[in-house]
Design an enzyme around this catalytic site. Structure first.
Site, PDB file in Angstrom:
ATOM      1  N   GLY A  67       0.801  -1.212   0.000  1.00 21.58           N
ATOM      2  CA  GLY A  67       0.000   0.000   0.000  1.00 21.58           C
ATOM      3  C   GLY A  67       0.833   1.260   0.000  1.00 21.58           C
ATOM      4  O   GLY A  67       2.067   1.237   0.086  1.00 21.58           O
ATOM      5  N   SER A  68       0.144   2.398  -0.080  1.00 20.80           N
ATOM      6  CA  SER A  68       0.814   3.685  -0.253  1.00 20.80           C
ATOM      7  C   SER A  68       1.726   4.042   0.910  1.00 20.80           C
ATOM      8  O   SER A  68       2.816   4.591   0.711  1.00 20.80           O
ATOM      9  CB  SER A  68      -0.230   4.792  -0.457  1.00 20.80           C
ATOM     10  OG  SER A  68      -1.108   4.872   0.657  1.00 20.80           O
ATOM     11  N   THR A  69       1.314   3.719   2.125  1.00 19.08           N
ATOM     12  CA  THR A  69       2.148   4.036   3.290  1.00 19.08           C
ATOM     13  C   THR A  69       3.449   3.250   3.256  1.00 19.08           C
ATOM     14  O   THR A  69       4.537   3.796   3.483  1.00 19.08           O
ATOM     15  CB  THR A  69       1.387   3.750   4.599  1.00 19.08           C
ATOM     16  OG1 THR A  69       0.181   4.505   4.615  1.00 19.08           O
ATOM     17  CG2 THR A  69       2.234   4.109   5.816  1.00 19.08           C
ATOM     18  N   ASP A 124       2.921  -2.944   8.463  1.00 21.51           N
ATOM     19  CA  ASP A 124       1.953  -2.845   7.374  1.00 21.51           C
ATOM     20  C   ASP A 124       1.020  -1.675   7.639  1.00 21.51           C
ATOM     21  O   ASP A 124       0.977  -1.132   8.748  1.00 21.51           O
ATOM     22  CB  ASP A 124       1.158  -4.153   7.263  1.00 21.51           C
ATOM     23  CG  ASP A 124       0.674  -4.432   5.850  1.00 21.51           C
ATOM     24  OD1 ASP A 124       0.684  -3.502   5.021  1.00 21.51           O
ATOM     25  OD2 ASP A 124       0.272  -5.581   5.584  1.00 21.51           O
ATOM     26  N   ALA A 152      -3.123  -0.067   7.033  1.00 21.91           N
ATOM     27  CA  ALA A 152      -4.487  -0.547   7.243  1.00 21.91           C
ATOM     28  C   ALA A 152      -5.455   0.428   6.599  1.00 21.91           C
ATOM     29  O   ALA A 152      -5.152   1.603   6.407  1.00 21.91           O
ATOM     30  CB  ALA A 152      -4.793  -0.688   8.734  1.00 21.91           C
ATOM     31  N   LYS A 183      -8.222  -4.558   6.077  1.00 23.83           N
ATOM     32  CA  LYS A 183      -7.134  -4.379   5.123  1.00 23.83           C
ATOM     33  C   LYS A 183      -7.545  -4.989   3.786  1.00 23.83           C
ATOM     34  O   LYS A 183      -8.508  -5.736   3.710  1.00 23.83           O
ATOM     35  CB  LYS A 183      -5.848  -5.048   5.643  1.00 23.83           C
ATOM     36  CG  LYS A 183      -5.260  -4.340   6.861  1.00 23.83           C
ATOM     37  CD  LYS A 183      -4.098  -5.093   7.492  1.00 23.83           C
ATOM     38  CE  LYS A 183      -3.052  -5.548   6.526  1.00 23.83           C
ATOM     39  NZ  LYS A 183      -2.461  -4.400   5.772  1.00 23.83           N
ATOM     40  N   GLY A 184      -6.788  -4.658   2.757  1.00 19.83           N
ATOM     41  CA  GLY A 184      -7.066  -5.238   1.451  1.00 19.83           C
ATOM     42  C   GLY A 184      -7.449  -4.233   0.392  1.00 19.83           C
ATOM     43  O   GLY A 184      -7.819  -4.609  -0.714  1.00 19.83           O
ATOM     44  N   GLY A 243      -5.539  -2.549  -1.297  1.00 25.09           N
ATOM     45  CA  GLY A 243      -4.631  -2.760  -2.419  1.00 25.09           C
ATOM     46  C   GLY A 243      -4.742  -4.132  -3.042  1.00 25.09           C
ATOM     47  O   GLY A 243      -4.048  -4.435  -4.028  1.00 25.09           O
ATOM     48  N   GLU A 299      -0.902 -10.523   2.919  1.00 24.03           N
ATOM     49  CA  GLU A 299      -0.719  -9.723   4.131  1.00 24.03           C
ATOM     50  C   GLU A 299      -1.074 -10.536   5.367  1.00 24.03           C
ATOM     51  O   GLU A 299      -0.358 -10.507   6.375  1.00 24.03           O
ATOM     52  CB  GLU A 299      -1.575  -8.457   4.058  1.00 24.03           C
ATOM     53  CG  GLU A 299      -1.069  -7.433   3.057  1.00 24.03           C
ATOM     54  CD  GLU A 299      -2.018  -6.285   2.836  1.00 24.03           C
ATOM     55  OE1 GLU A 299      -1.575  -5.255   2.303  1.00 24.03           O
ATOM     56  OE2 GLU A 299      -3.212  -6.398   3.176  1.00 24.03           O
TER      57      GLU A 299
END
Length: 229
Positions: free
Chosen positions: A29-31, A84, A86, A97-98, A100, A106
């Protein structure tokens, strides 16, 4: 601060969990895409011996490009720390989550971790799961429509097959994602148990009782929440 700045504000606390001779689970993900270069810089600067396992092909590519040593999850027997993002975090550190599409991988890596840490900005915090975000469910392509109809028949939800550029989104595992609009405040434990027993469902985006720490960037500074705090 905007959401990117809030995410960046969490990184120092997240990097403090990374040490020599460890197996690190690296999320998606972006983070996390912003965090990976910071991890690589720390490894190079401190000369760390670190092995990473990634939750998506995209993260794997980015990490290797930055010189991190990445191996297949089947090549390790444990993960020391997983970091990770969220899509939602409730007051008990349960997650959705999910967003992406990497929820299965994950969950595999985050569940293996001796410590699972979530990094996010304050927009991800909610009163209950499903309040602001659809619940992703990874399903087999063979019977995806039957699964969607069954869920809508049994539960007060809308099941939408995820699309990307006008074609069905395909996960790294070759499956579809159903995004469930949860119209009611639903018990996540009961909903997960219902979904996971449907033939054709690989995994749900509920991450329950797995995260031990959440590092959240807010307009008032970084706030750290621990499980059952």
């Amino acid at each position: 601060m905007d959401s990117k700045q809030l995410k960046l504000s969490t990184f120092d606390d997240a990097l403090n969990h990374i040490h020599d001779n460890m197996v690190l689970g690296i999320g998606s993900g972006s983070t996390i895409e912003l965090l990976v270069p910071k991890i690589a810089d720390k490894v190079e600067r401190e000369g760390l011996d670190l092995i990473g396992v990634c939750t998506s092909n995209k993260t794997d590519y980015i990490a290797k490009e930055r010189g991190l040593k990445i191996v297949d999850v089947n090549d390790v027997d444990h993960v020391d720390v997983a970091i990770d993002g969220a899509d939602e975090i409730d007051g008990h550190l349960n997650l959705i989550k999910g967003g992406g599409g990497a929820l299965f991988r994950e969950k595999v890596i985050d569940s293996m971790a001796r410590k699972f840490i979530v990094v996010a900005d304050e927009s991800k915090t909610v009163d209950y799961l499903g309040q602001t975000f659809k619940l992703p469910v990874e399903v087999d392509k063979f019977n995806w429509l039957l699964i969607a109809k069954r869920i809508e028949k049994d539960k007060n939800v809308k099941a939408i097959r995820r699309m990307a550029d006008d074609v069905p989104f395909i996960t790294d595992n070759g499956n579809y994602i159903l995004d469930l609009v949860l119209y009611d405040k639903i018990n996540p434990y009961e909903m997960h148990e219902y979904l996971i027993h449907l033939i054709g469902v690989l995994e749900t985006g509920y991450f329950l009782d797995t995260a031990e720490e959440a590092i959240v960037g807010t307009q008032d500074g970084v706030k750290i929440q621990y499980k059952d705090e």
